[in-house]
Scaffold this active site. Structure first.
Site, PDB file in Angstrom:
ATOM      1  N   HIS A  88      -9.671  -8.407   1.701  1.00 25.10           N
ATOM      2  CA  HIS A  88     -10.704  -9.404   2.388  1.00 25.10           C
ATOM      3  C   HIS A  88     -10.196 -10.748   2.208  1.00 25.10           C
ATOM      4  O   HIS A  88     -10.633 -11.721   3.091  1.00 25.10           O
ATOM      5  CB  HIS A  88     -12.202  -9.239   1.670  1.00 25.10           C
ATOM      6  CG  HIS A  88     -12.329  -9.992   0.495  1.00 25.10           C
ATOM      7  ND1 HIS A  88     -12.251  -9.230  -0.827  1.00 25.10           N
ATOM      8  CD2 HIS A  88     -12.553 -11.220   0.048  1.00 25.10           C
ATOM      9  CE1 HIS A  88     -12.530 -10.076  -1.877  1.00 25.10           C
ATOM     10  NE2 HIS A  88     -12.735 -11.095  -1.242  1.00 25.10           N
ATOM     11  N   ASP A  99      -9.918  -2.612  -1.020  1.00 26.96           N
ATOM     12  CA  ASP A  99      -9.686  -4.160  -0.934  1.00 26.96           C
ATOM     13  C   ASP A  99      -8.656  -4.662  -1.714  1.00 26.96           C
ATOM     14  O   ASP A  99      -8.460  -5.299  -2.501  1.00 26.96           O
ATOM     15  CB  ASP A  99     -11.308  -4.712  -1.587  1.00 26.96           C
ATOM     16  CG  ASP A  99     -11.326  -6.045  -1.168  1.00 26.96           C
ATOM     17  OD1 ASP A  99     -10.402  -6.524  -0.385  1.00 26.96           O
ATOM     18  OD2 ASP A  99     -12.036  -6.828  -1.872  1.00 26.96           O
ATOM     19  N   SER A 143     -10.816 -14.800  -5.779  1.00 30.08           N
ATOM     20  CA  SER A 143     -10.586 -13.209  -5.035  1.00 30.08           C
ATOM     21  C   SER A 143      -9.094 -12.849  -4.928  1.00 30.08           C
ATOM     22  O   SER A 143      -8.296 -13.664  -4.579  1.00 30.08           O
ATOM     23  CB  SER A 143     -11.340 -13.164  -3.620  1.00 30.08           C
ATOM     24  OG  SER A 143     -12.678 -13.130  -3.655  1.00 30.08           O
TER      25      SER A 143
END
Length: 442
Positions: free
Chosen positions: A186, A217, A296
């Site tokens: 992402h 992911d 992230s």
């Protein structure tokens, strides 16, 4: 005696004015004007300079009266010249004195400061104590959290990706010397094959997207550099609740940020994704380390500095991403899973997806937990283990299941070929089986 301007010679004769003399007599080094009386033979002129009645235009000489009995000629009374060189000689003496005083003051100040620093002098109060060894935590040994942070920061990067009318920001970490970097899918996003990587020393390099696994992911990008410092991998299966951890990344655009916490839970399974968008499944390591937007893709490391997870998701009561922030609930993809997927992407360009060969759905049976199998593929792993449609899977490798996403997330965590144990209920009977997971045919 005198009479007006008459002057009487010692022999008694008088002379009007001053007789001219072709060669004026001298007294010492001073000339006596022509026509003036000889100072040596006239006592009347010994105080001529102080005579209030003398004519200022008349030349005068100073005569010093010889002491009685002296046969030597009397010398003139000395007159000090205010412009003489002797007066000017005081200026250098004053300058020397001033310089000496300044040097003495500077030396005294330096000695005073040194004494005050070393132990204090009268009138100076020393602060603190001296001579104590710094504590072990202040020496920052390599195994301390500060030592771990110093060692790992060169391996952590900031990832920026342009696309969809904006710039995505995330983190990543170097896994090979020749520039492979692991991050989140992402972070990379869709529709973009290029990214920019910034290292902790501020240098920037372009990167290309090598491949990604959207459901897990995980993505891999490649930087055109060599001689990089790869991170050390740990074992996410050896992690225990309560272990200390550090989270690295670029939260809210603040590069080279390190936060600390502990492992709060293991195999926290959930499904994440917007309706109509990409759905992702996580069997995550939960931590209370402060993680925010921008973390992230960054590494979660153990107390020894070995990466055990990839920071990916946070839990927040905020209604949108713009207001989301850390509340002590952060989740990382286990590194064993991330490493396996990254290796496959680097070697083959894509990652395999692990499956059990059954469909899940429906409602839980009687509120007692478990996941109902809606279908079982013929010749698939579940069918070979003896499972049927309608069976309710209660546990996978001892981990209780509550939602369909729990079973999917846990299966995805394992590599194809792994053997896992299942506990399931068929009707009123509780049974168990061993299932060899497989890779999706896609």
């Amino acid at each position: 005696m005198t009479d007006g301007w008459n002057w009487r010679q010692p022999d008694g004769s008088a002379t009007q004015g001053y007789p001219l003399s072709p060669v004026p007599p001298t007294v010492g080094a001073r000339a006596v004007p022509a026509g003036a009386p000889d100072p040596a033979s006239s006592p009347w002129w010994s105080d001529a300079l102080h005579d209030p009645w003398r004519n200022p235009g008349t030349p005068a000489a100073v005569v010093v009266q010889a002491s009685p009995g002296s046969t030597a000629a009397a010398s003139p009374e000395p007159v000090t010249d205010p412009d003489a060189a002797g007066r000017r000689g005081l200026a250098p003496m004053f300058l020397v004195s001033l310089v000496t005083a300044l040097l003495a003051g500077a030396l005294g100040g330096a000695l005073g400061y040194a004494l005050a620093v070393r132990g204090g002098v009268d009138g100076v109060t020393p602060l603190g104590s001296a001579g104590a060894e710094p504590p072990a935590s202040a020496r920052r040994p390599p195994e301390s959290l500060a030592g771990v942070a110093e060692r790992l920061l060169p391996s952590v990067v900031t990832v920026r990706v342009s696309g969809n009318g904006g710039v995505g920001l995330g983190s990543g970490f170097v896994v090979t010397q020749d520039g492979y970097v692991i991050t989140n899918d992402h972070v990379v996003g869709t529709g973009s094959d290029t990214a920019t990587v910034e290292f902790n020393d501020g240098s920037v390099a372009p990167a290309e997207v090598v491949g990604k696994d959207p459901e897990a992911d995980i993505a891999v990008i490649k930087v055109a550099r060599t001689g990089l410092k790869p991170i050390e991998f740990g074992d996410s299966e050896a992690v225990a609740v309560g272990d200390p951890v550090l989270a690295f990344g670029t939260p809210l655009s603040l590069a080279n940020t390190v936060t600390s916490g502990i492992v709060s839970a293991l195999d926290r399974t959930f499904r994440n994704g917007e309706p109509g968008g990409q759905v992702r499944y996580y069997a995550a390591i939960q931590t209370d380390a402060a993680v925010n937007r921008g973390n992230s893709g960054g590494p979660l490391v153990d107390g020894a500095g070995r990466v055990i997870g990839v920071n990916s998701v946070i839990q927040t009561p905020a209604v949108d991403e713009e207001t989301a922030g850390n509340v002590g609930l952060a989740f990382a993809i286990p590194i064993n899973q991330a490493k396996r997927l990254a290796q496959e992407i680097i070697d083959t360009g894509k990652a395999r997806r692990t499956v059990i060969g059954a469909g899940v759905g429906g409602t839980r049976s009687g509120g007692s937990g478990g996941v109902r199998l809606s279908s079982v593929e013929p010749a698939g792993p579940a069918a070979e283990a003896g499972l049927r449609a309608g069976d309710i899977v209660l546990k996978l490798d001892g981990k209780p299941l509550e939602e369909p996403s729990d079973l999917i997330a846990l299966v995805r965590k394992y590599a194809p070929g792994s053997v896992v144990s299942l506990e399931y209920r068929r009707g009123s009977e509780r049974q168990s089986a061993s299932v060899t997971l497989a890779a999706d045919a896609k």
